[in-house]
Design a protein around this motif. Sequence first.
Motif, PDB file in Angstrom:
ATOM      1  N   LYS A 171       0.852  -1.189   0.000  1.00 53.04           N
ATOM      2  CA  LYS A 171       0.000   0.000   0.000  1.00 53.04           C
ATOM      3  C   LYS A 171       0.887   1.237   0.000  1.00 53.04           C
ATOM      4  CE  LYS A 171      -0.367  -0.836   4.957  1.00 53.04           C
ATOM      5  NZ  LYS A 171      -1.277  -1.166   6.066  1.00 53.04           N
ATOM      6  N   ASP A 172       0.275   2.364  -0.196  1.00 52.97           N
ATOM      7  CA  ASP A 172       0.980   3.648  -0.238  1.00 52.97           C
ATOM      8  C   ASP A 172       1.097   4.186   1.186  1.00 52.97           C
ATOM      9  OD1 ASP A 172       2.061   6.089  -0.811  1.00 52.97           O
ATOM     10  OD2 ASP A 172       0.226   6.937  -1.660  1.00 52.97           O
ATOM     11  N   VAL A 173       2.284   4.018   1.782  1.00 51.80           N
ATOM     12  CA  VAL A 173       2.524   4.531   3.130  1.00 51.80           C
ATOM     13  C   VAL A 173       3.884   5.217   3.147  1.00 51.80           C
ATOM     14  CG1 VAL A 173       1.135   2.762   4.271  1.00 51.80           C
ATOM     15  CG2 VAL A 173       3.576   2.357   3.901  1.00 51.80           C
ATOM     16  N   SER A 174       4.098   6.042   4.143  1.00 50.61           N
ATOM     17  CA  SER A 174       5.393   6.701   4.304  1.00 50.61           C
ATOM     18  C   SER A 174       6.462   5.670   4.646  1.00 50.61           C
ATOM     19  CB  SER A 174       5.307   7.739   5.424  1.00 50.61           C
ATOM     20  OG  SER A 174       6.599   8.200   5.763  1.00 50.61           O
ATOM     21  N   ILE A 175       7.632   5.819   4.045  1.00 47.45           N
ATOM     22  CA  ILE A 175       8.741   4.916   4.376  1.00 47.45           C
ATOM     23  C   ILE A 175       9.128   5.065   5.842  1.00 47.45           C
ATOM     24  CG2 ILE A 175      11.133   4.303   3.818  1.00 47.45           C
ATOM     25  CD1 ILE A 175      10.599   5.313   0.985  1.00 47.45           C
ATOM     26  N   ASP A 176       8.921   6.242   6.398  1.00 42.38           N
ATOM     27  CA  ASP A 176       9.233   6.453   7.815  1.00 42.38           C
ATOM     28  C   ASP A 176       8.332   5.645   8.747  1.00 42.38           C
ATOM     29  OD1 ASP A 176      11.308   8.147   7.252  1.00 42.38           O
ATOM     30  OD2 ASP A 176      10.097   9.970   7.374  1.00 42.38           O
ATOM     31  N   SER A 177       7.268   5.048   8.211  1.00 42.35           N
ATOM     32  CA  SER A 177       6.393   4.202   9.037  1.00 42.35           C
ATOM     33  C   SER A 177       6.863   2.748   9.027  1.00 42.35           C
ATOM     34  CB  SER A 177       4.956   4.285   8.530  1.00 42.35           C
ATOM     35  OG  SER A 177       4.823   3.679   7.254  1.00 42.35           O
ATOM     36  N   TYR A 178       8.128   2.532   8.671  1.00 41.02           N
ATOM     37  CA  TYR A 178       8.682   1.186   8.510  1.00 41.02           C
ATOM     38  C   TYR A 178       8.352   0.282   9.695  1.00 41.02           C
ATOM     39  CZ  TYR A 178      12.122  -2.471   7.467  1.00 41.02           C
ATOM     40  OH  TYR A 178      12.723  -3.677   7.188  1.00 41.02           O
TER      41      TYR A 178
END
Length: 663
Positions: free
Chosen positions: A191-198
């Motif tokens: 899905k489209d999520v921020s990479i910072d939400s790893y």
Amino acid sequence: MKNLMLKKPLLLFALTLLGMSLVTSCGQKGSSAGKGGALGSDAAAATYVAPGEYDAYYAFLSGGFSGQISVYGLPSGRLFKVIPVFSLDPEKGYGFNEETKPLLNTSFGFIPWDDAHHPELSQTNGETDGRWCFINGNNTPRIARIDLTTFETAEIIEIPNSGGNHSSPFTTENTEYVVAGTRFGVPFPQKDVSIDSYAEEFKGALTYISVDKESGNMDVAFQVLLPAFNYDLAHSGKGKSHGWTFFTSYNTELKNTLLEVNASQNDKDFIAAVNWKKAEEYIKQGKFKEMPARYADNEYDESTHTAKSTIKNKVKVLIPEECPGLVYFLPTPKSPHGVDVDPTGEYIVGNGKLSADMSVHSFTKVLKAIENKAFETTIDGVPVLKYEEILAGVVQKPGLGPLHTEFDGKGNAYTTFFISSEVVKWKLGTWEVVDRAPCYYSVGHLMIPGGDSRKPDGKYLVALNKITKDRYLPTGPELTQSAQLYDISGEKMKLLLDFPTIGEPHYAQGIAASKLIERSKKIYPIEENKHPYAALGEKQTKVVREGNTVHVYMTMIRSHFSPDNIEGIKVGDKVYFHVTNLEQDWDTPHGFSVMGARNAELLIMPGQTETLLWEPDRIGVFPFYCTDFCSALHQEMQGYIRVSPANSDVALKWKLGDKASVQ
């Protein structure tokens, strides 16, 4: 001066490592660099295979960024074959002809390349059996199965929910499964999520692919969902540990940038121990989540000589929080690369590439720790066992940068050390180093034929090296990678041979030639050819027009084509040459090439049919010919195809010699 001062600590560090490398590689007492080693008078004799004689072993080396497998003989180091797997191969027409194109299909479309790392031979009762060789595609996650009767790719399956299929495709003891652990954590599902939400949104999937015991056909049986660590390598248990698989992991810090620093903070990372027998129980009980997952399963049918691609859209997923006893984490110093299980199945070696020592776990102690609930903590439903409770022993200060261990079946283990460029021999149980041999240079993996099975053959060891700066003639900015052959039959390792390798070999497997020779296919019986466009004799040859599509049913035999003259083809047509090799004699392939083709040749085995698509874009008369020298009259094996304007009324006709036919 300022720049020099900034670089000075790095320079001193590099010099220190170089010094240690020289000491460990060249100055050790008993090193193979001395008498009886690479310069010994017996080295050439030990690798010499006389004309007409066979090598004792086959060695299957990964081609790395070439996407292929290369096959060598041991002890000679002679290259026998390059098996096309994930990459196009114009020599054999692989991925160019219509029959093999579907093998390279994925959910992303046609992908004609991959990064092939880890060949793995099929096993029965923990021993190599000579049926299949599996290998992973690292970039677009895939696993391929090679049929060792034909040395050709028989199936490629895509791995869903994965990013970087690195810890694969290691087999279980009876090839019930091959495994595939994701190298990169990815959002699950994507899905489209921020990479910072790893740390919150990303996961790591460990995949078990079932293998049919008769046909070898693969299917995604289930996946285990774990934290988004980087899962590096794996090996399944054997003997007492059969039913388990062990995956190394690093980046337990759950970082997503500058990993060489940020993912090296923890003193210990983990080996994930998966109880796949327990997983099978949970699957039968229905304790899985069926999740959407788009992936391709591509199978080659030997009767039709044609591959078919099937897109699948779901997968069974097991969640550790919902499946107690499925997975346990074994603390292991530090950023472990390889995880290797000795022939008895008792010892689990973690190769911590940033650790000064090597930790060896005891499977018996692992079971006891589980029984006693000796847990340090729990991560996402996975118990972390106490390090001291599962430790069998420590190999102290064996070298710098341990990567991979294999076994000789005589109580000895052999580990590669990347930084100190050496192979180190040590004893299971006592953990003492008993020998070391230099490699040239920066060795990654090693291979002992059967060295990861229950019955290793302790005669040879092959080191797979990354750097060869002064070993071969220079070839421009890039030099060949290298394999080095050691005799390990005695107390001391002896370097016998260097030989160049295809691509960058990451891993290899070896097997006694006697297990494969009698299985090798010599021909495809012509009467068993079920290809829909096969011409099983010259009387069946013909040319058929269907609108702008033309099908040429062609045969080849020493030393002519039928038909060998074709007219009535028009600019803009799609011409399919379906070419059948009528030979029924071993090692008599024929080639087919036509001028202006924008793909490759065909290389067709005896009794086989392959198809070349040709799309003429200009008028003229164009030759076609056999590309594989087949007889004294090979040069005479040729023909012509006439192309007329798109609006032409030239009749479609063809002939062989004086015999002509018209549609």
